[in-house]
Design an enzyme around this catalytic site. Structure first.
Site, mmCIF file in Angstrom:
data_model
loop_
_atom_site.group_PDB
_atom_site.id
_atom_site.type_symbol
_atom_site.label_atom_id
_atom_site.label_comp_id
_atom_site.label_asym_id
_atom_site.label_seq_id
_atom_site.Cartn_x
_atom_site.Cartn_y
_atom_site.Cartn_z
ATOM 1 N N LYS A 124 0.829 -1.204 0.000
ATOM 2 C CA LYS A 124 0.000 0.000 0.000
ATOM 3 C C LYS A 124 0.871 1.264 0.000
ATOM 4 C CE LYS A 124 -3.380 -2.984 1.127
ATOM 5 N NZ LYS A 124 -3.162 -4.446 1.076
ATOM 6 N N LYS A 159 -8.518 0.816 4.571
ATOM 7 C CA LYS A 159 -7.998 -0.555 4.546
ATOM 8 C C LYS A 159 -6.714 -0.659 5.365
ATOM 9 C CE LYS A 159 -6.061 0.460 -0.056
ATOM 10 N NZ LYS A 159 -6.098 0.065 -1.482
ATOM 11 N N ARG A 209 -5.283 -5.613 -12.614
ATOM 12 C CA ARG A 209 -3.950 -6.073 -12.216
ATOM 13 C C ARG A 209 -3.062 -6.061 -13.463
ATOM 14 N NH1 ARG A 209 -1.844 -9.431 -8.403
ATOM 15 N NH2 ARG A 209 -2.788 -7.878 -7.013
ATOM 16 N N ARG A 224 -10.577 -7.166 -12.375
ATOM 17 C CA ARG A 224 -11.321 -7.939 -11.377
ATOM 18 C C ARG A 224 -12.561 -7.122 -11.012
ATOM 19 N NH1 ARG A 224 -6.111 -8.115 -7.869
ATOM 20 N NH2 ARG A 224 -6.150 -6.029 -8.745
ATOM 21 N N ARG A 232 -15.434 -4.524 -3.403
ATOM 22 C CA ARG A 232 -14.114 -5.088 -3.710
ATOM 23 C C ARG A 232 -14.164 -5.945 -4.968
ATOM 24 N NH1 ARG A 232 -13.407 -8.339 1.680
ATOM 25 N NH2 ARG A 232 -15.523 -8.906 1.010
ATOM 26 N N ASP A 272 -1.909 -2.508 -9.182
ATOM 27 C CA ASP A 272 -3.363 -2.473 -9.116
ATOM 28 C C ASP A 272 -3.832 -1.090 -9.531
ATOM 29 O OD1 ASP A 272 -3.389 -5.060 -8.313
ATOM 30 O OD2 ASP A 272 -3.954 -4.671 -6.233
ATOM 31 N N GLU A 280 -2.362 0.116 -5.472
ATOM 32 C CA GLU A 280 -1.374 -0.697 -4.762
ATOM 33 C C GLU A 280 -0.297 -1.156 -5.747
ATOM 34 O OE1 GLU A 280 -2.952 -3.966 -2.542
ATOM 35 O OE2 GLU A 280 -4.646 -2.808 -1.750
ATOM 36 N N ASN A 282 1.931 -4.520 -5.816
ATOM 37 C CA ASN A 282 2.089 -5.816 -5.157
ATOM 38 C C ASN A 282 3.436 -6.441 -5.504
ATOM 39 O OD1 ASN A 282 -0.807 -6.700 -3.980
ATOM 40 N ND2 ASN A 282 -1.061 -5.407 -5.788
#
Length: 313
Positions: A124, A159, A209, A224, A232, A272, A280, A282
């Site tokens: 994050k 979050k 992603r 997604r 989400r 993301d 984000e 990752n």
């Protein structure tokens, strides 16, 4: 090459979705020798990094997809490449594992991704190094600051900084109920910082992603898409995966972030992106290889091994 994978128990993987298995299958097709270890199998003795490592053979037969040999003590640096693919949580055990892998790195091992960067680049917080690519974002444990942020932006996502798969993500509105209790739980009564971001309405079109290999984007991403009234889009939270070609804006984001990833030794990364914004970055064990491969006929794990076989620059 000799390739060591550090992962969660192989007997528990979801073969239809697991990106680590895609990597292992690609390595096997290319004739590389595989070793397998869990976090607890790694250790340091007399200043050197070792593992209790099992020889591993893999097959794309879903009914008989792996065979493990007997564990034996080996120097981690005896492997040409070490794939660190242990899923979060990013806890102290994960941190200790990066220290062991960092010792192996000093002995000559190539760790994917670089252990120091796994520690430094919280998924994050790392994204906040690119404020021009983000919506308004706040990281704090202070309830008063979060409430001010919520009053300013009216519709906010909050979050934890250490979650995965969409766990612990809440959408708060300025006129909503349970704001106080939500913040108490997430911040552990004001003791732990969390992230708050202005809500991005484009989430209904998918949380994309974008996979990055050695600083360059894979040409397709996986959107997604939230289902059944969910905020989400994470697949683990029931999101639907739809592979798409990158947009021009996706490519601009990748071009901006890519050099930073490469400089930090982050060879395989997932960005993301919601709408035009990065949410984000990752770095621990990015997924979505299988879904993109299935929908577009790519072989992303082979693209990764093309880079690994060329060696470090």
């Amino acid at each position: 090459m000799r390739v060591l994978v550090v992962m969660d128990p192989i007997e528990n993987v979801n073969l239809k979705k697991d990106s680590t298995m895609a990597m292992l299958w690609a390595a096997s097709r290319r004739g590389h020798a595989l070793g397998y270890a869990l976090q607890q199998d790694l250790y340091i003795e007399q200043g050197k990094a070792f593992g209790l490592i099992s020889p591993l053979t893999v097959s794309e037969d879903y009914n008989d997809y792996y065979t493990l040999g007997e564990k034996q003590k080996e120097s981690i640096a005896a492997y040409d490449v070490v794939l660190m693919r242990k899923d979060p949580p990013f806890d102290m055990n994960f941190v200790y594992t990066t220290y062991i892998l960092e010792q192996a790195e000093r002995e000559g091992a190539w760790i994917i991704n670089k252990p120091q960067s796994l520690r430094d680049c919280n998924e994050k917080l790392f994204a906040t190094q690119f404020p021009e690519l983000q919506v308004p974002t706040l990281v704090t444990s202070q309830h008063g600051l979060i409430r001010e942020f919520l009053t300013q932006h009216q519709d906010v996502i909050v979050k934890p900084l250490d979650g995965m798969g969409g766990t612990g993500i809440f959408r708060l509105t300025a006129d909503g109920v349970n704001i106080g209790s939500t913040l108490e739980i997430l911040t552990q009564n004001g003791q732990q910082p969390i992230m708050a971001q202005r809500y991005i309405p484009e989430i209904v079109d998918g949380d994309k992603r974008i996979l990055m290999i050695n600083g360059e984007p894979v040409p397709y991403c996986l959107a997604r898409i939230p289902q059944n009234g969910e905020t989400r889009g994470n697949l683990a939270a029931g999101g639907k995966g739809e592979a798409r070609p990158l947009t021009e804006n996706d490519k601009k984001i990748a071009a901006k972030v890519g050099p930073f990833l490469k400089a930090k030794g982050l060879v395989f990364v997932g960005l993301d992106v919601i709408g035009d914004f990065v949410t984000e970055i990752n770095v621990t064990s990015p997924t979505c290889i299988r879904e993109i491969d299935h929908q577009f006929g790519t072989s992303i794990a082979d693209d990764l091994f093309d880079v690994l076989e060329q060696g470090r620059e």
